[in-house]
Design a protein around this motif. Structure first.
Motif, PDB file in Angstrom:
ATOM      1  N   ILE A   1       0.834  -1.202   0.000  1.00 24.08           N
ATOM      2  CA  ILE A   1       0.000   0.000   0.000  1.00 24.08           C
ATOM      3  C   ILE A   1       0.866   1.247   0.000  1.00 24.08           C
ATOM      4  O   ILE A   1       1.953   1.253   0.591  1.00 24.08           O
ATOM      5  CB  ILE A   1      -0.948  -0.004   1.236  1.00 24.08           C
ATOM      6  CG1 ILE A   1      -1.858   1.213   1.248  1.00 24.08           C
ATOM      7  CG2 ILE A   1      -0.168  -0.091   2.554  1.00 24.08           C
ATOM      8  CD1 ILE A   1      -2.958   1.141   2.304  1.00 24.08           C
ATOM      9  N   GLY A   2       0.411   2.287  -0.687  1.00 17.91           N
ATOM     10  CA  GLY A   2       1.148   3.549  -0.661  1.00 17.91           C
ATOM     11  C   GLY A   2       0.441   4.613  -1.472  1.00 17.91           C
ATOM     12  O   GLY A   2      -0.405   4.316  -2.325  1.00 17.91           O
ATOM     13  N   GLY A   3       0.773   5.876  -1.182  1.00 14.72           N
ATOM     14  CA  GLY A   3       0.188   7.013  -1.895  1.00 14.72           C
ATOM     15  C   GLY A   3       1.231   7.776  -2.686  1.00 14.72           C
ATOM     16  O   GLY A   3       2.416   7.761  -2.333  1.00 14.72           O
ATOM     17  N   SER A   4       0.811   8.396  -3.767  1.00 12.36           N
ATOM     18  CA  SER A   4       1.680   9.224  -4.614  1.00 12.36           C
ATOM     19  C   SER A   4       2.821   8.354  -5.169  1.00 12.36           C
ATOM     20  O   SER A   4       2.552   7.295  -5.736  1.00 12.36           O
ATOM     21  CB  SER A   4       2.204  10.413  -3.806  1.00 12.36           C
ATOM     22  OG  SER A   4       2.787  11.357  -4.653  1.00 12.36           O
ATOM     23  N   LEU A  41       2.140 -10.760  -3.959  1.00  9.26           N
ATOM     24  CA  LEU A  41       1.281  -9.939  -3.092  1.00  9.26           C
ATOM     25  C   LEU A  41      -0.176 -10.299  -3.344  1.00  9.26           C
ATOM     26  O   LEU A  41      -0.558 -10.585  -4.476  1.00  9.26           O
ATOM     27  CB  LEU A  41       1.531  -8.436  -3.298  1.00  9.26           C
ATOM     28  CG  LEU A  41       1.175  -7.785  -4.634  1.00  9.26           C
ATOM     29  CD1 LEU A  41       1.223  -6.275  -4.498  1.00  9.26           C
ATOM     30  CD2 LEU A  41       2.114  -8.229  -5.734  1.00  9.26           C
ATOM     31  N   GLU A  42      -0.946 -10.317  -2.241  1.00 15.11           N
ATOM     32  CA  GLU A  42      -2.370 -10.630  -2.384  1.00 15.11           C
ATOM     33  C   GLU A  42      -3.183  -9.408  -2.767  1.00 15.11           C
ATOM     34  O   GLU A  42      -4.144  -9.506  -3.521  1.00 15.11           O
ATOM     35  CB  GLU A  42      -2.919 -11.192  -1.061  1.00 15.11           C
ATOM     36  CG  GLU A  42      -2.635 -12.671  -0.872  1.00 15.11           C
ATOM     37  CD  GLU A  42      -2.958 -13.101   0.545  1.00 15.11           C
ATOM     38  OE1 GLU A  42      -4.129 -12.951   0.967  1.00 15.11           O
ATOM     39  OE2 GLU A  42      -2.030 -13.567   1.240  1.00 15.11           O
ATOM     40  N   ARG A  43      -2.818  -8.282  -2.153  1.00 18.43           N
ATOM     41  CA  ARG A  43      -3.583  -7.048  -2.383  1.00 18.43           C
ATOM     42  C   ARG A  43      -2.642  -5.901  -2.734  1.00 18.43           C
ATOM     43  O   ARG A  43      -1.580  -5.773  -2.129  1.00 18.43           O
ATOM     44  CB  ARG A  43      -4.362  -6.642  -1.130  1.00 18.43           C
ATOM     45  CG  ARG A  43      -5.512  -7.558  -0.759  1.00 18.43           C
ATOM     46  CD  ARG A  43      -6.055  -7.206   0.612  1.00 18.43           C
ATOM     47  NE  ARG A  43      -6.855  -8.314   1.154  1.00 18.43           N
ATOM     48  CZ  ARG A  43      -6.338  -9.431   1.641  1.00 18.43           C
ATOM     49  NH1 ARG A  43      -5.023  -9.596   1.701  1.00 18.43           N
ATOM     50  NH2 ARG A  43      -7.133 -10.390   2.096  1.00 18.43           N
ATOM     51  N   ALA A  44      -3.071  -5.082  -3.665  1.00 16.84           N
ATOM     52  CA  ALA A  44      -2.310  -3.886  -4.032  1.00 16.84           C
ATOM     53  C   ALA A  44      -3.229  -2.686  -3.853  1.00 16.84           C
ATOM     54  O   ALA A  44      -4.344  -2.674  -4.384  1.00 16.84           O
ATOM     55  CB  ALA A  44      -1.849  -3.984  -5.488  1.00 16.84           C
ATOM     56  N   ILE A  45      -2.773  -1.691  -3.101  1.00 16.86           N
ATOM     57  CA  ILE A  45      -3.598  -0.498  -2.878  1.00 16.86           C
ATOM     58  C   ILE A  45      -2.828   0.726  -3.355  1.00 16.86           C
ATOM     59  O   ILE A  45      -1.838   1.139  -2.756  1.00 16.86           O
ATOM     60  CB  ILE A  45      -3.981  -0.363  -1.394  1.00 16.86           C
ATOM     61  CG1 ILE A  45      -4.654  -1.677  -0.936  1.00 16.86           C
ATOM     62  CG2 ILE A  45      -4.908   0.821  -1.179  1.00 16.86           C
ATOM     63  CD1 ILE A  45      -4.843  -1.766   0.556  1.00 16.86           C
ATOM     64  N   VAL A  46      -3.312   1.253  -4.446  1.00 17.90           N
ATOM     65  CA  VAL A  46      -2.628   2.326  -5.183  1.00 17.90           C
ATOM     66  C   VAL A  46      -3.402   3.618  -4.932  1.00 17.90           C
ATOM     67  O   VAL A  46      -4.515   3.780  -5.415  1.00 17.90           O
ATOM     68  CB  VAL A  46      -2.654   2.003  -6.698  1.00 17.90           C
ATOM     69  CG1 VAL A  46      -1.988   3.100  -7.508  1.00 17.90           C
ATOM     70  CG2 VAL A  46      -2.040   0.628  -6.985  1.00 17.90           C
TER      71      VAL A  46
END
Lengths: 370, 370
Positions: free
Chosen positions: B152-155, B172-177
């Motif tokens: 997970i991460g921002g920018s 990775l199971e989940r990616a949070i963009v």
């Protein structure tokens, strides 16, 4: 165009008597010279004069050519000329360089007659009201014009038009305010700040006291690069440059550049060659301070306008977004000012009034001819 | 919060053997050290690890406090902690400083073991793929983690997440963009250029070879001011500063400032005290070069993603506008990637993921818990 029409740059020294030119700040300029150009002929009853107000980095050279060898004509040659929107067969067009400028009108790089030395940052802060005041004295003294057919301008030029309509309500029939605002936003203040900071932190600025030809070129070019971003738009930059990389650079070269970087760099330094850094500081400051409502209230001030007014915004303008022009229009309209509003469907950004003539010219023609 | 939870900054040197760390550019780093922090406890089957990727000027210090005297916790302390969205009672959270950074991970100010001197601009250009590659080796070697619960991460952090999902689809199971893009626009390239130009034209930059504590402070602060404009929004700046003028300054003082100018100036110099100019150059360069489709085509590359992906944009983001995230989502969705999209209704601009936690946290919670 088949033939280059030539025009001569002129200069007029205001008759100020011993008192000098009083500024909004309370400071006094002992002497003011105005650089100007005219296109067309003033008619006998002096009723066909149109004043064109230039933008931040413009000059009095609004149309035609100075010499047959010039590659480029004045900055609004697509609008001004025989048979054009501001038709020089009908109108007498005047454009003068603004107070604080660096193209012939008194500004920070002028000699202070009281000291015999350049003003530099001893030059007083000037406002758009001061610029317009100087234009008014110039028109009266140089041409004995008492009332203008129209005053027109874009960006900082549009702010001058607005100030004309407020300060001299009886002196103009039509006011055409393009890509401007009644007070610039915090975001636009911030963008001007970045530019000024870049200039003032350049060691070659030397507290404004740089020798001619050796000014803060790096700082001024950075200011211009910052400016360019605000004059364009997301879409226009995307279309023009996208993510194209310079063909001779490697992606992984530390100094390798995208095309947009190269463009900004080239234009930044080109600008720094032709414009004075101190003028840039003073003029952006004047832009920042412009606030038609300061002290008296936005609505009350706008209600004083008597000119028939046209407010033109540009849909993609990120510097002075259309909602600022809409607000101007709405308040004027509510206050009974004769005002029309037109939002240009242009995606090129703030610079639209210098680019999308096929949209702008018909709108101007119908208003000016009316 | 009643009590400050303490965390210790750590460092891990990658086991690279004699070959070194191969970069996308073809250049090789003989040695890579990773600065990192962890929060919570890795479970026995190593299935609860979440990697948090930081933004341009962030660091591995994502949560908690380094000492009881610290005034401020890590940069995402509103998201990470016991009972919070990234719940340290459940998850093992890892944040590491990016390659090229200046907070403990190998970067341009590190000593090149081959010469015994700082790299400075001899440091190779690094890409986001390189950053992610280093993170992957670090996770495997330091924790023997083979698969992440989430990244997970921002920018710039969001770009790393995207690169994770592309480069290591099975890891990775989940990616949070969040507030990111698959390739930055010409306008964003232009804004980075202004910042880099300000740094590189500062005489104290000295071609990157400045002594510690005497770097291009002016240039770096101008870069940060430029950055700030892009991290905020028209509305948030208008609300926060409007046209307020500093009370002790006069409107007509040449050096007088609006509040927004003073804010930018203060934050610019504050930033320049804590961040390294060369790192700023290298990291913005990595951001510029990021283009998921380069060489292979945007669609084809995105189709490789196997992680369940959440793309979050911010309505008022001017740096990576929501339509760029929408495009990411649309293409992934068309390619059969398990992807959701959420546009945060926030008017604070790009920085929304560091500000509007009441909007962000519920969205993250429901996705991470699912």
């Amino acid at each position: 165009m088949d033939e280059k029409i030539l025009v001569q740059a002129r200069n007029f020294r205001l008759h100020l008597g011993e008192k000098g030119f009083f500024l909004e700040s309370g400071r006094i300029l002992p002497e003011v010279s105005i650089a100007y150009e005219t296109y067309g002929t003033l008619n006998a009853d002096k009723s066909n004069a149109i004043l064109v107000c230039h933008a931040l980095t413009g000059s009095a050279h609004a149309a035609h050519y100075h010499s047959p060898d010039d590659q480029k004509p004045g900055w609004w040659d697509d609008v001004i000329g025989p048979g054009k929107t501001l038709d020089t067969n009908t109108y007498f067009i005047i454009c003068s360089n603004i107070l604080g400028g660096c193209n012939g009108t008194t500004g920070p790089r002028s000699i202070n007659p009281l000291t015999g030395r350049r003003y530099d940052i001893q030059f007083p802060v000037v406002t758009i009201k001061d610029m317009v005041h100087a234009q008014w004295l110039f028109l009266k003294q140089c041409f004995q014009i008492e009332r203008l057919h129209s005053v027109i301008g874009g960006s900082l030029g549009g702010m001058q038009v607005l100030e004309w309509a407020i300060s001299y309500p009886e002196k103009l029939e039509r006011a055409i305010v393009i890509a401007a605002t009644g007070r610039i936003s915090a975001q636009a203040l911030a963008m001007n700040k970045v530019g000024r900071q870049a200039i003032m932190r350049d060691p070659n600025w030397k507290n404004g006291n740089y020798p001619d030809g050796a000014g803060p070129v790096d700082g001024l070019s950075i200011a211009r690069m910052m400016g360019h971003i605000s004059y364009l738009s997301y879409d226009s930059m995307q279309r023009k440059f996208g993510r194209d990389f310079k063909k001779n650079d490697g992606l992984y070269d530390f100094f390798g550049e995208f095309q947009v970087e190269s463009y900004l760099n080239y234009n930044g330094y080109n600008f720094a060659k032709r414009f004075d850094a101190n003028s840039y500081l003073y003029i952006t400051k004047a832009m920042d301070l412009f606030d038609v409502g300061m002290g008296n209230g936005y609505r009350e001030i706008l209600s004083r306008i008597r000119a028939r007014t046209l407010v033109v915004s540009i849909a993609s303008d990120m510097l002075f977004p259309p909602w600022e022009s809409e607000e101007l229009f709405r308040v004027m309209h509510e206050e009974g000012v004769s005002v029309s509003y037109y939002e240009m469907e242009s995606d090129v950004g703030h610079d639209g009034f210098l680019v999308d003539y096929h949209v702008l010219n018909p709108v101007l023609e119908s208003f000016i001819g009316s």
